[in-house]
Scaffold this motif. Structure first.
Motif, PDB file in Angstrom:
ATOM      1  N   PHE A  78       0.898  -1.122  -0.150  1.00 25.07           N
ATOM      2  CA  PHE A  78       0.022  -0.037  -0.253  1.00 25.07           C
ATOM      3  C   PHE A  78       0.896   1.132   0.043  1.00 25.07           C
ATOM      4  CE2 PHE A  78      -2.077   3.383   2.332  1.00 25.07           C
ATOM      5  CZ  PHE A  78      -3.326   3.464   1.533  1.00 25.07           C
ATOM      6  N   LEU A  79       1.779   1.260   0.874  1.00 26.68           N
ATOM      7  CA  LEU A  79       2.673   2.621   0.788  1.00 26.68           C
ATOM      8  C   LEU A  79       3.550   2.680  -0.453  1.00 26.68           C
ATOM      9  CD1 LEU A  79       3.670   2.521   4.629  1.00 26.68           C
ATOM     10  CD2 LEU A  79       2.003   3.805   3.736  1.00 26.68           C
ATOM     11  N   ASN A  80       4.376   1.404  -0.898  1.00 31.66           N
ATOM     12  CA  ASN A  80       4.811   1.445  -2.252  1.00 31.66           C
ATOM     13  C   ASN A  80       3.653   2.151  -3.283  1.00 31.66           C
ATOM     14  OD1 ASN A  80       7.557   0.849  -1.741  1.00 31.66           O
ATOM     15  ND2 ASN A  80       6.811  -1.375  -1.537  1.00 31.66           N
ATOM     16  N   PHE A  81       2.584   1.683  -3.308  1.00 33.87           N
ATOM     17  CA  PHE A  81       1.603   2.344  -4.306  1.00 33.87           C
ATOM     18  C   PHE A  81       1.374   3.545  -4.102  1.00 33.87           C
ATOM     19  CE2 PHE A  81      -2.964   2.959  -5.333  1.00 33.87           C
ATOM     20  CZ  PHE A  81      -2.697   2.826  -6.867  1.00 33.87           C
ATOM     21  N   HIS A  82       1.247   4.239  -2.759  1.00 35.15           N
ATOM     22  CA  HIS A  82       1.030   5.536  -2.414  1.00 35.15           C
ATOM     23  C   HIS A  82       2.067   6.382  -2.687  1.00 35.15           C
ATOM     24  CE1 HIS A  82      -1.675   8.520  -0.571  1.00 35.15           C
ATOM     25  NE2 HIS A  82      -0.707   8.862   0.093  1.00 35.15           N
TER      26      HIS A  82
END
Length: 192
Positions: A91-95
């Motif tokens: 999720f944080l990589n995507f964000h």
């Protein structure tokens, strides 16, 4: 950043939720929007953030109408979602494809006391709220809009949020809430 509201009002159907709201909010201030249940706190916050259109009046950001102004902001609330099919790391990589992080993903997770490799769908509601707060505090945002930001947080989570809020420098922060502990953290109040 300066956000100005001139004669802001919102109605649903024929019923006015609020009318004639005028305000100016500047970067470096933490402002609360308060009022009784149903007074339109969340609605006004969404209008200021540019997610809803007012029924009357105009919102300006740095002198330009909010719908024409492009700024980096984040909006979080109990009703906003995170991608539950991702691990926190995913999720944080995507964000970070959309916003620049201010520290490493590992530092974000450690600060929030969250496991990187666990599926967000398996998180408690408090852990999901911490995940949303990570997107507010650990990525570059000119403005942070928070609706009931500490809902579902335990005492440790509330203190973590409060400590992060104290470190806000020149970002504009608006909190819609009736929670007296959340409001204590604000330097300015807009009451509906």
């Amino acid at each position: 950043m300066i956000i100005t509201g001139e004669d802001i009002g919102k109605k649903f159907g024929k019923t006015w939720i609020f009318r004639n709201q005028n305000f100016e909010i500047q970067s470096g201030e933490i402002t609360s929007i308060t009022g009784k249940n149903g007074s339109g706190k969340s609605t006004l916050l969404q209008i200021i953030a540019g997610y809803l259109t007012p029924s009357q009046g105009t919102i300006y950001a740095n002198g330009d109408q909010i719908d024409e102004q492009k700024h980096h902001s984040v909006f979080i609330g109990p009703y906003t979602e995170v991608i539950e099919e991702f691990t926190l790391k995913e999720f944080l990589n995507f964000h970070q494809q959309f916003k620049k992080p201010v520290c490493s993903i590992e530092e974000m997770a450690n600060s929030a006391s969250l496991p990187l490799d666990k599926m967000i769908g398996d998180f408690s509601t408090g852990m999901k709220q911490r995940t949303k707060l990570i997107t507010a505090f650990f990525f570059e945002n000119d403005a942070i809009f928070m609706d009931e930001p500490t809902s579902n947080l335990d005492d440790e989570g509330f203190q973590w949020w409060k400590d992060l809020l104290k470190k806000i420098d020149q970002r504009l922060v608006i909190i819609a809430s009736n929670d007296q502990e959340e409001i204590k953290c604000c330097s300015k109040q807009l009451n509906l």
